[in-house]
Design a protein around this motif. Structure first.
Motif, PDB file in Angstrom:
ATOM      1  N   PHE A 431     -14.013   2.195  -0.173  1.00 29.06           N
ATOM      2  CA  PHE A 431     -12.890   1.309  -0.496  1.00 29.06           C
ATOM      3  C   PHE A 431     -12.819   1.082  -2.004  1.00 29.06           C
ATOM      4  CE2 PHE A 431     -10.580  -2.740  -0.498  1.00 29.06           C
ATOM      5  CZ  PHE A 431      -9.620  -2.505   0.452  1.00 29.06           C
ATOM      6  N   ALA A 432     -13.973   0.889  -2.636  1.00 27.31           N
ATOM      7  CA  ALA A 432     -14.007   0.683  -4.086  1.00 27.31           C
ATOM      8  C   ALA A 432     -13.582   1.939  -4.843  1.00 27.31           C
ATOM      9  CB  ALA A 432     -15.404   0.251  -4.512  1.00 27.31           C
ATOM     10  N   ASP A 433     -13.927   3.113  -4.329  1.00 27.80           N
ATOM     11  CA  ASP A 433     -13.500   4.363  -4.984  1.00 27.80           C
ATOM     12  C   ASP A 433     -11.979   4.500  -4.975  1.00 27.80           C
ATOM     13  OD1 ASP A 433     -16.124   4.988  -5.466  1.00 27.80           O
ATOM     14  OD2 ASP A 433     -16.343   6.293  -3.722  1.00 27.80           O
ATOM     15  N   TRP A 434     -11.348   4.102  -3.869  1.00 25.79           N
ATOM     16  CA  TRP A 434      -9.880   4.153  -3.819  1.00 25.79           C
ATOM     17  C   TRP A 434      -9.268   3.207  -4.844  1.00 25.79           C
ATOM     18  CZ3 TRP A 434      -9.858   3.790   2.231  1.00 25.79           C
ATOM     19  CH2 TRP A 434     -10.074   5.063   2.751  1.00 25.79           C
ATOM     20  N   ILE A 435      -9.850   2.030  -4.985  1.00 26.16           N
ATOM     21  CA  ILE A 435      -9.329   1.070  -5.961  1.00 26.16           C
ATOM     22  C   ILE A 435      -9.491   1.598  -7.378  1.00 26.16           C
ATOM     23  CG2 ILE A 435      -9.602  -1.269  -6.877  1.00 26.16           C
ATOM     24  CD1 ILE A 435     -10.436  -2.185  -4.134  1.00 26.16           C
ATOM     25  N   GLU A 436     -10.637   2.220  -7.663  1.00 25.59           N
ATOM     26  CA  GLU A 436     -10.848   2.791  -8.999  1.00 25.59           C
ATOM     27  C   GLU A 436      -9.861   3.926  -9.280  1.00 25.59           C
ATOM     28  OE1 GLU A 436     -14.898   3.948  -9.268  1.00 25.59           O
ATOM     29  OE2 GLU A 436     -15.677   1.886  -9.252  1.00 25.59           O
ATOM     30  N   SER A 437      -9.579   4.759  -8.286  1.00 27.70           N
ATOM     31  CA  SER A 437      -8.605   5.834  -8.473  1.00 27.70           C
ATOM     32  C   SER A 437      -7.212   5.269  -8.725  1.00 27.70           C
ATOM     33  CB  SER A 437      -8.590   6.755  -7.252  1.00 27.70           C
ATOM     34  OG  SER A 437      -9.842   7.371  -7.051  1.00 27.70           O
ATOM     35  N   ALA A 438      -6.830   4.243  -7.976  1.00 23.84           N
ATOM     36  CA  ALA A 438      -5.517   3.633  -8.190  1.00 23.84           C
ATOM     37  C   ALA A 438      -5.423   2.997  -9.571  1.00 23.84           C
ATOM     38  CB  ALA A 438      -5.247   2.590  -7.102  1.00 23.84           C
ATOM     39  N   THR A 439      -6.496   2.362 -10.023  1.00 25.62           N
ATOM     40  CA  THR A 439      -6.497   1.763 -11.363  1.00 25.62           C
ATOM     41  C   THR A 439      -6.397   2.833 -12.440  1.00 25.62           C
ATOM     42  OG1 THR A 439      -7.868  -0.042 -10.498  1.00 25.62           O
ATOM     43  CG2 THR A 439      -7.740   0.209 -12.889  1.00 25.62           C
ATOM     44  N   ALA A 440      -7.082   3.968 -12.239  1.00 25.39           N
ATOM     45  CA  ALA A 440      -7.000   5.061 -13.216  1.00 25.39           C
ATOM     46  C   ALA A 440      -5.595   5.650 -13.268  1.00 25.39           C
ATOM     47  CB  ALA A 440      -8.026   6.139 -12.861  1.00 25.39           C
ATOM     48  N   THR A 457       5.018  -1.100 -11.924  1.00 26.66           N
ATOM     49  CA  THR A 457       4.112  -1.996 -11.216  1.00 26.66           C
ATOM     50  C   THR A 457       3.380  -1.197 -10.146  1.00 26.66           C
ATOM     51  OG1 THR A 457       5.583  -3.881 -11.577  1.00 26.66           O
ATOM     52  CG2 THR A 457       3.933  -4.088  -9.839  1.00 26.66           C
ATOM     53  N   VAL A 458       2.073  -1.145 -10.244  1.00 25.00           N
ATOM     54  CA  VAL A 458       1.243  -0.403  -9.298  1.00 25.00           C
ATOM     55  C   VAL A 458       0.543  -1.412  -8.395  1.00 25.00           C
ATOM     56  CG1 VAL A 458      -0.661   1.229  -9.023  1.00 25.00           C
ATOM     57  CG2 VAL A 458       0.924   1.472 -10.942  1.00 25.00           C
ATOM     58  N   ASP A 459       0.887  -1.398  -7.117  1.00 21.96           N
ATOM     59  CA  ASP A 459       0.277  -2.299  -6.129  1.00 21.96           C
ATOM     60  C   ASP A 459      -0.942  -1.616  -5.524  1.00 21.96           C
ATOM     61  OD1 ASP A 459       2.349  -4.059  -6.604  1.00 21.96           O
ATOM     62  OD2 ASP A 459       3.578  -3.255  -4.983  1.00 21.96           O
ATOM     63  N   LYS A 460      -2.067  -2.308  -5.568  1.00 20.58           N
ATOM     64  CA  LYS A 460      -3.319  -1.740  -5.048  1.00 20.58           C
ATOM     65  C   LYS A 460      -4.170  -2.846  -4.456  1.00 20.58           C
ATOM     66  CE  LYS A 460      -5.362  -1.909  -9.702  1.00 20.58           C
ATOM     67  NZ  LYS A 460      -4.146  -2.446 -10.333  1.00 20.58           N
ATOM     68  N   ASP A 461      -5.232  -2.452  -3.766  1.00 22.35           N
ATOM     69  CA  ASP A 461      -6.133  -3.400  -3.122  1.00 22.35           C
ATOM     70  C   ASP A 461      -7.037  -4.065  -4.156  1.00 22.35           C
ATOM     71  OD1 ASP A 461      -5.489  -2.898  -0.263  1.00 22.35           O
ATOM     72  OD2 ASP A 461      -6.189  -0.891  -0.749  1.00 22.35           O
ATOM     73  N   THR A 462      -7.679  -5.132  -3.734  1.00 19.67           N
ATOM     74  CA  THR A 462      -8.672  -5.831  -4.549  1.00 19.67           C
ATOM     75  C   THR A 462      -9.906  -6.097  -3.695  1.00 19.67           C
ATOM     76  OG1 THR A 462      -7.662  -7.967  -3.978  1.00 19.67           O
ATOM     77  CG2 THR A 462      -6.981  -6.924  -6.055  1.00 19.67           C
ATOM     78  N   LEU A 463     -11.056  -6.098  -4.343  1.00 21.97           N
ATOM     79  CA  LEU A 463     -12.311  -6.373  -3.654  1.00 21.97           C
ATOM     80  C   LEU A 463     -12.571  -7.868  -3.628  1.00 21.97           C
ATOM     81  CD1 LEU A 463     -14.936  -3.693  -4.762  1.00 21.97           C
ATOM     82  CD2 LEU A 463     -14.059  -4.100  -2.481  1.00 21.97           C
ATOM     83  N   LEU A 464     -12.948  -8.389  -2.469  1.00 23.89           N
ATOM     84  CA  LEU A 464     -13.327  -9.782  -2.355  1.00 23.89           C
ATOM     85  C   LEU A 464     -14.705 -10.009  -2.965  1.00 23.89           C
ATOM     86  CD1 LEU A 464     -12.107 -10.553   1.273  1.00 23.89           C
ATOM     87  CD2 LEU A 464     -10.922 -10.977  -0.876  1.00 23.89           C
TER      88      LEU A 464
END
Length: 485
Positions: A431-440, A457-464
């Motif tokens: 899950f964190a790898d997907w978030i890092e890819s979206a941020t990149a 605007t890029v909508d992506k997940d966030t880690l709790l």
């Protein structure tokens, strides 16, 4: 002659009460007027408390006196007031709005129908699908919502008994009905169902019952969006949708002479089914990914240059030959075994080769150059394609976010899943790898557009916080074991 006198036996009754009742009525009236309003209210409260059985809980209101005088007179202390009810707070610590709390199904992701699925093996075939922006969605629990939902559940009967009435509904109800059928009806929405709702029964059926054929330009002129999420790859292919929206042209013999110069030109083929379509959702579930084709999507995209919103949630990595990933052939020139398709089993993991995927997205961006909204939820495994470069034939290929897709202002890069308290460390890491890819990808697009294009605007997940703590612990342990080794 004297007049005769008659004594009347009957007369009007007196307005004054008789003496027997005068005493009682006057006393009651006097007693009633002597009592004040406060006394009457106090009597009513006491009578109500006696009826409810709460007389024992009533505490007489005694005036307060100073503590010194209370000790001299031996007056018991006044009981302390009841504590106030604790204020309701939400998860963020803010005061909740007045009134009863909302039902659990409104606030709990686990009970919501459109909530993201848990990231585990049992739900790996389903992801969350987002509705198209500005699409008609009736309020949950409203009459329209219940009717459309009931029709979708009984679609097997509705499409037969009401086949001559479905296409006469208002456009927003027809598109909403298609969305509900694609989402609720278990077999899925078929191309026959699409044709029935958008164009009516077949010509043979209309002629049999002497019904005029509808004019598609006036019937579907105000249909701007089409949501087929969940049915593409399951009961409907992109090729069938292409043939429905853009039927093949039929040559029409034109007469040599015209009856009038003002007469319109004869049509060279059938009219488009949806001439003003601008929003399209082709979202799928990962379990149906092998049934969709990027080649068919490119063919459809070439006929929809006015499309502004596109949803490709759950689509697999771009490839024209996905079934040939493991196939190899013998080269007639060198005699060596070479890879058959453009993408092999180790192209992304070991070779970091995204050339085929980049070329496909580049062709898609040139065809859909008017896109303003793109949803790629559940496509985290090929997010690097959106920012990678590949060396082609003496050129460098990449997805152009300034020219071809320079109008996109909203890009959804969600994973489509949700973490729970029982999620494992591997699931949190993925899950964190997907978030890092979206941020990149977000940083890459903004760097490419720096002062040259629209803000995106890029909508992506966030880690709790809990998941982030588990991830930090896992990475720290990996570093420690790496140092030990």
């Amino acid at each position: 002659m004297p007049k005769k006198r008659h004594n009347n036996k009957y007369s009007k009754p007196p307005s004054v009460a008789p003496p027997s009742l005068a005493l009682s009525s006057s006393s009651r009236t006097t007693e009633h007027h002597e009592r004040s309003v406060n006394q009457l209210l106090a009597d009513m409260r006491r009578s109500g408390l006696r009826q409810n059985g709460a007389q024992s809980n009533v505490i007489a209101a005694t005036p307060t006196v100073p503590p010194s005088i209370r000790q001299i007179l031996q007056i018991p202390e006044t009981p302390a007031p009841r504590p106030r009810r604790p204020q309701r707070r939400d998860a963020n610590g803010r005061r909740a709005p007045p009134g009863p709390p909302p039902p659990r199904s409104w606030v709990s992701l686990a009970l919501s129908q459109h909530a993201p699925k848990e990231l585990n093996a049992g739900n790996a075939g389903h992801i969350q699908h987002w509705r198209l922006p500005d699409a008609y969605t009736p309020d949950a629990g409203s009459l329209i919502d219940r009717l459309l939902r009931r029709m979708a559940q009984d679609w097997e009967q509705q499409r037969y008994w009401n086949q001559f009435y479905l296409y006469t509904l208002p456009s927003h109800l027809r598109t909403g009905l298609l969305t509900y059928v694609a989402e609720i009806y278990e077999p899925g929405l078929s191309v026959k169902d699409l044709r029935l709702v958008l164009a009516g029964p077949s010509d043979e059926k209309l002629a049999e019952y002497d019904v005029d054929k509808p004019d598609l330009n006036s019937l579907n002129g105000d249909v701007f969006y089409l949501d087929l999420a969940g049915s593409v790859g399951k009961s409907l292919t992109v090729k069938e949708l292409n043939e429905l929206l853009f039927p093949p042209k039929v040559e029409v013999e034109q007469p040599n002479l015209k009856d009038s110069w003002d007469a319109p030109e004869p049509l060279s083929g059938p009219v488009k089914m949806l001439p003003n379509l601008t929003r399209l959702s082709l979202a799928i579930d990962p379990e149906h990914a092998p049934n969709v084709s990027w080649k068919q999507l490119l063919s459809l995209a070439g006929k929809l240059p006015t499309l502004t919103h596109l949803n490709l949630s759950g689509w697999p990595e771009p490839s024209l030959t996905p079934n040939a990933k493991l196939a190899r052939v013998i080269s007639p020139v060198t005699g060596r075994s070479v890879q058959y398709g453009g993408t092999g089993p180790y192209s992304h993991n070991l070779d970091n080769d995204w050339s085929e995927a980049i070329l496909i997205l580049k062709r898609l961006s040139k065809a859909l150059y008017g896109l303003e909204y793109l949803d790629l939820t559940g496509c985290g495994d090929w997010f690097p394609t959106l920012m990678k470069e590949s060396d082609g034939d003496f050129t460098v290929d990449f997805v152009d976010w300034v020219g071809d897709w320079g109008k996109i202002t909203t890009l959804r890069l969600y994973s489509g899943y949700a973490l729970t308290d029982d999620s494992t460390g591997d699931q949190i890491s993925r899950f964190a790898d997907w978030i890092e890819s979206a941020t990149a990808v977000e940083k890459h697009i903004r760097a490419q557009r720096a002062g040259k294009g629209r803000w995106i605007t890029v909508d992506k997940d966030t880690l709790l916080g809990s998941a982030e703590a588990v991830l930090k612990t896992q990475r720290l342990s990996q570093l420690m074991w790496g140092d030990v080794v």
